[in-house]
Structure formats: C-alpha cells, structure tokens
Scaffold this motif. Structure first.
Motif, PDB file in Angstrom:
ATOM      1  N   PHE A   9      16.675  -0.922   2.968  1.00  0.00           N
ATOM      2  CA  PHE A   9      15.484  -1.163   2.177  1.00  0.00           C
ATOM      3  C   PHE A   9      15.052   0.136   1.519  1.00  0.00           C
ATOM      4  CE2 PHE A   9      15.190  -4.731   5.047  1.00  0.00           C
ATOM      5  CZ  PHE A   9      14.718  -5.732   4.229  1.00  0.00           C
ATOM      6  N   ASP A  10      14.429  -0.003   0.380  1.00  0.00           N
ATOM      7  CA  ASP A  10      13.778   1.131  -0.249  1.00  0.00           C
ATOM      8  C   ASP A  10      12.432   0.649  -0.767  1.00  0.00           C
ATOM      9  OD1 ASP A  10      14.365  -0.308  -2.535  1.00  0.00           O
ATOM     10  OD2 ASP A  10      15.910   1.060  -3.219  1.00  0.00           O
ATOM     11  N   TYR A  11      11.661   1.532  -1.360  1.00  0.00           N
ATOM     12  CA  TYR A  11      10.315   1.179  -1.770  1.00  0.00           C
ATOM     13  C   TYR A  11      10.298   0.095  -2.845  1.00  0.00           C
ATOM     14  CZ  TYR A  11       5.414   1.628  -2.911  1.00  0.00           C
ATOM     15  OH  TYR A  11       4.092   1.360  -3.123  1.00  0.00           O
ATOM     16  N   LYS A  12      11.266   0.101  -3.736  1.00  0.00           N
ATOM     17  CA  LYS A  12      11.316  -0.921  -4.789  1.00  0.00           C
ATOM     18  C   LYS A  12      11.502  -2.312  -4.187  1.00  0.00           C
ATOM     19  CE  LYS A  12      12.975   2.049  -8.445  1.00  0.00           C
ATOM     20  NZ  LYS A  12      14.040   2.372  -9.381  1.00  0.00           N
ATOM     21  N   LYS A  13      12.379  -2.435  -3.201  1.00  0.00           N
ATOM     22  CA  LYS A  13      12.586  -3.720  -2.532  1.00  0.00           C
ATOM     23  C   LYS A  13      11.337  -4.121  -1.753  1.00  0.00           C
ATOM     24  CE  LYS A  13      17.574  -3.442  -2.082  1.00  0.00           C
ATOM     25  NZ  LYS A  13      18.702  -3.344  -1.150  1.00  0.00           N
ATOM     26  N   TYR A  14      10.670  -3.140  -1.161  1.00  0.00           N
ATOM     27  CA  TYR A  14       9.441  -3.407  -0.421  1.00  0.00           C
ATOM     28  C   TYR A  14       8.361  -3.962  -1.354  1.00  0.00           C
ATOM     29  CZ  TYR A  14       5.152  -2.452   2.185  1.00  0.00           C
ATOM     30  OH  TYR A  14       3.941  -2.557   2.801  1.00  0.00           O
ATOM     31  N   GLN A  15       8.232  -3.386  -2.544  1.00  0.00           N
ATOM     32  CA  GLN A  15       7.238  -3.848  -3.507  1.00  0.00           C
ATOM     33  C   GLN A  15       7.501  -5.283  -3.956  1.00  0.00           C
ATOM     34  OE1 GLN A  15       7.536  -0.657  -6.433  1.00  0.00           O
ATOM     35  NE2 GLN A  15       5.379  -0.200  -6.053  1.00  0.00           N
ATOM     36  N   LYS A  16       8.752  -5.681  -4.033  1.00  0.00           N
ATOM     37  CA  LYS A  16       9.106  -7.026  -4.472  1.00  0.00           C
ATOM     38  C   LYS A  16       8.856  -8.078  -3.389  1.00  0.00           C
ATOM     39  CE  LYS A  16      12.645  -5.492  -7.699  1.00  0.00           C
ATOM     40  NZ  LYS A  16      14.076  -5.493  -8.006  1.00  0.00           N
ATOM     41  N   SER A  17       8.681  -7.639  -2.157  1.00  0.00           N
ATOM     42  CA  SER A  17       8.471  -8.557  -1.047  1.00  0.00           C
ATOM     43  C   SER A  17       7.143  -9.288  -1.203  1.00  0.00           C
ATOM     44  CB  SER A  17       8.474  -7.782   0.271  1.00  0.00           C
ATOM     45  OG  SER A  17       8.105  -8.617   1.322  1.00  0.00           O
ATOM     46  N   LYS A  18       7.144 -10.578  -0.915  1.00  0.00           N
ATOM     47  CA  LYS A  18       5.933 -11.398  -0.999  1.00  0.00           C
ATOM     48  C   LYS A  18       5.147 -11.382   0.307  1.00  0.00           C
ATOM     49  CE  LYS A  18       6.976 -12.977  -5.092  1.00  0.00           C
ATOM     50  NZ  LYS A  18       6.398 -12.381  -6.241  1.00  0.00           N
ATOM     51  N   ASP A  19       5.728 -10.831   1.359  1.00  0.00           N
ATOM     52  CA  ASP A  19       5.089 -10.807   2.666  1.00  0.00           C
ATOM     53  C   ASP A  19       3.909  -9.828   2.658  1.00  0.00           C
ATOM     54  OD1 ASP A  19       4.466 -11.020   5.313  1.00  0.00           O
ATOM     55  OD2 ASP A  19       6.416 -10.409   6.059  1.00  0.00           O
ATOM     56  N   GLU A  24       6.848  -0.561   7.785  1.00  0.00           N
ATOM     57  CA  GLU A  24       7.178   0.830   7.521  1.00  0.00           C
ATOM     58  C   GLU A  24       8.686   0.916   7.341  1.00  0.00           C
ATOM     59  OE1 GLU A  24       6.460   5.182   9.597  1.00  0.00           O
ATOM     60  OE2 GLU A  24       5.466   3.411  10.382  1.00  0.00           O
ATOM     61  N   ILE A  25       9.111   1.729   6.398  1.00  0.00           N
ATOM     62  CA  ILE A  25      10.540   1.938   6.157  1.00  0.00           C
ATOM     63  C   ILE A  25      10.880   3.344   6.638  1.00  0.00           C
ATOM     64  CG2 ILE A  25      12.359   2.055   4.423  1.00  0.00           C
ATOM     65  CD1 ILE A  25      10.564   0.237   2.675  1.00  0.00           C
ATOM     66  N   ILE A  26      11.773   3.418   7.620  1.00  0.00           N
ATOM     67  CA  ILE A  26      12.215   4.709   8.161  1.00  0.00           C
ATOM     68  C   ILE A  26      13.723   4.763   8.029  1.00  0.00           C
ATOM     69  CG2 ILE A  26      12.313   6.205  10.185  1.00  0.00           C
ATOM     70  CD1 ILE A  26       9.791   4.771  11.202  1.00  0.00           C
ATOM     71  N   GLU A  27      14.208   5.707   7.237  1.00  0.00           N
ATOM     72  CA  GLU A  27      15.639   5.892   6.994  1.00  0.00           C
ATOM     73  C   GLU A  27      16.312   4.580   6.613  1.00  0.00           C
ATOM     74  OE1 GLU A  27      17.486   7.980  10.210  1.00  0.00           O
ATOM     75  OE2 GLU A  27      16.118   9.672  10.051  1.00  0.00           O
ATOM     76  N   GLY A  28      15.657   3.814   5.736  1.00  0.00           N
ATOM     77  CA  GLY A  28      16.242   2.583   5.232  1.00  0.00           C
ATOM     78  C   GLY A  28      16.122   1.382   6.150  1.00  0.00           C
ATOM     79  N   ARG A  29      15.498   1.549   7.311  1.00  0.00           N
ATOM     80  CA  ARG A  29      15.311   0.430   8.247  1.00  0.00           C
ATOM     81  C   ARG A  29      13.867  -0.050   8.155  1.00  0.00           C
ATOM     82  NH1 ARG A  29      17.246   1.792  13.977  1.00  0.00           N
ATOM     83  NH2 ARG A  29      17.046  -0.451  14.155  1.00  0.00           N
ATOM     84  N   PHE A  30      13.680  -1.340   8.200  1.00  0.00           N
ATOM     85  CA  PHE A  30      12.399  -2.013   8.025  1.00  0.00           C
ATOM     86  C   PHE A  30      11.783  -2.257   9.396  1.00  0.00           C
ATOM     87  CE2 PHE A  30      10.053  -5.517   5.753  1.00  0.00           C
ATOM     88  CZ  PHE A  30       9.684  -4.752   4.668  1.00  0.00           C
ATOM     89  N   PHE A  31      10.583  -1.743   9.656  1.00  0.00           N
ATOM     90  CA  PHE A  31       9.909  -1.915  10.933  1.00  0.00           C
ATOM     91  C   PHE A  31       8.589  -2.643  10.722  1.00  0.00           C
ATOM     92  CE2 PHE A  31      12.629   1.718  11.625  1.00  0.00           C
ATOM     93  CZ  PHE A  31      13.146   1.469  12.887  1.00  0.00           C
ATOM     94  N   ASN A  32       8.341  -3.663  11.535  1.00  0.00           N
ATOM     95  CA  ASN A  32       7.085  -4.391  11.503  1.00  0.00           C
ATOM     96  C   ASN A  32       6.071  -3.620  12.328  1.00  0.00           C
ATOM     97  OD1 ASN A  32       5.101  -6.288  11.319  1.00  0.00           O
ATOM     98  ND2 ASN A  32       6.136  -7.836  12.532  1.00  0.00           N
ATOM     99  N   LEU A  33       4.926  -3.270  11.736  1.00  0.00           N
ATOM    100  CA  LEU A  33       3.903  -2.517  12.447  1.00  0.00           C
ATOM    101  C   LEU A  33       2.986  -3.466  13.195  1.00  0.00           C
ATOM    102  CD1 LEU A  33       2.909   0.090   9.724  1.00  0.00           C
ATOM    103  CD2 LEU A  33       4.467   0.384  11.638  1.00  0.00           C
ATOM    104  N   ALA A  34       2.549  -3.022  14.337  1.00  0.00           N
ATOM    105  CA  ALA A  34       1.614  -3.819  15.139  1.00  0.00           C
ATOM    106  C   ALA A  34       0.253  -3.870  14.440  1.00  0.00           C
ATOM    107  CB  ALA A  34       1.469  -3.203  16.523  1.00  0.00           C
ATOM    108  N   THR A  35      -0.485  -4.906  14.724  1.00  0.00           N
ATOM    109  CA  THR A  35      -1.834  -5.013  14.172  1.00  0.00           C
ATOM    110  C   THR A  35      -2.749  -4.002  14.848  1.00  0.00           C
ATOM    111  OG1 THR A  35      -2.413  -6.704  15.774  1.00  0.00           O
ATOM    112  CG2 THR A  35      -1.550  -7.461  13.664  1.00  0.00           C
TER     113      THR A  35
END
Length: 58
Positions: A9-19, A24-35
């Motif tokens: 993942f990169d920031y451009k792909k993140y921006q296109k996401s509807k979610d 958080e994106i760390i070294e190209g890996r997508f992490f779901n942050l806790a509430t």
C-alpha cells in the motif's frame, strides 16, 4: 494451511479507499488502528496511576 498474500500500500491507494476506519501504513503494510479508549477506561487508568504514585512515594 492457508497462505496470506501481502499487498503493498501507499498513500495514493489509501486515499482511494472508501473505508472510514483508522489505519496506518508502515513499510507498505496496512495496519488497523485501535479505537480511542472510552472515558471510563481513561478514568480507571488515572485512578490506578494515582494509587501507584501514592504507594511508590510512601
């Protein structure tokens, strides 16, 4: 055994996401942050911190 594939993942792909979740994106890996913790949780943590501080100062 199921294999998992990693998608870069990169920031451009993140921006296109509807979610609307928090990620958080760390070294190209997508992490779901806790509430954020609830007010009750923060209050209880504050009480525990206060009791430990009094105990350690005594």
């Amino acid at each position: 055994m199921e294999e998992f594939t990693s998608i870069e993942f990169d920031y451009k792909k993140y921006q296109k996401s509807k979610d609307e979740g928090r990620y958080e994106i760390i070294e190209g890996r997508f992490f779901n942050l806790a509430t954020s913790p609830s007010v009750f949780h923060r209050h209880m943590c504050g009480n525990i911190y206060h009791k430990l501080r009094i105990f350690s100062a005594g």
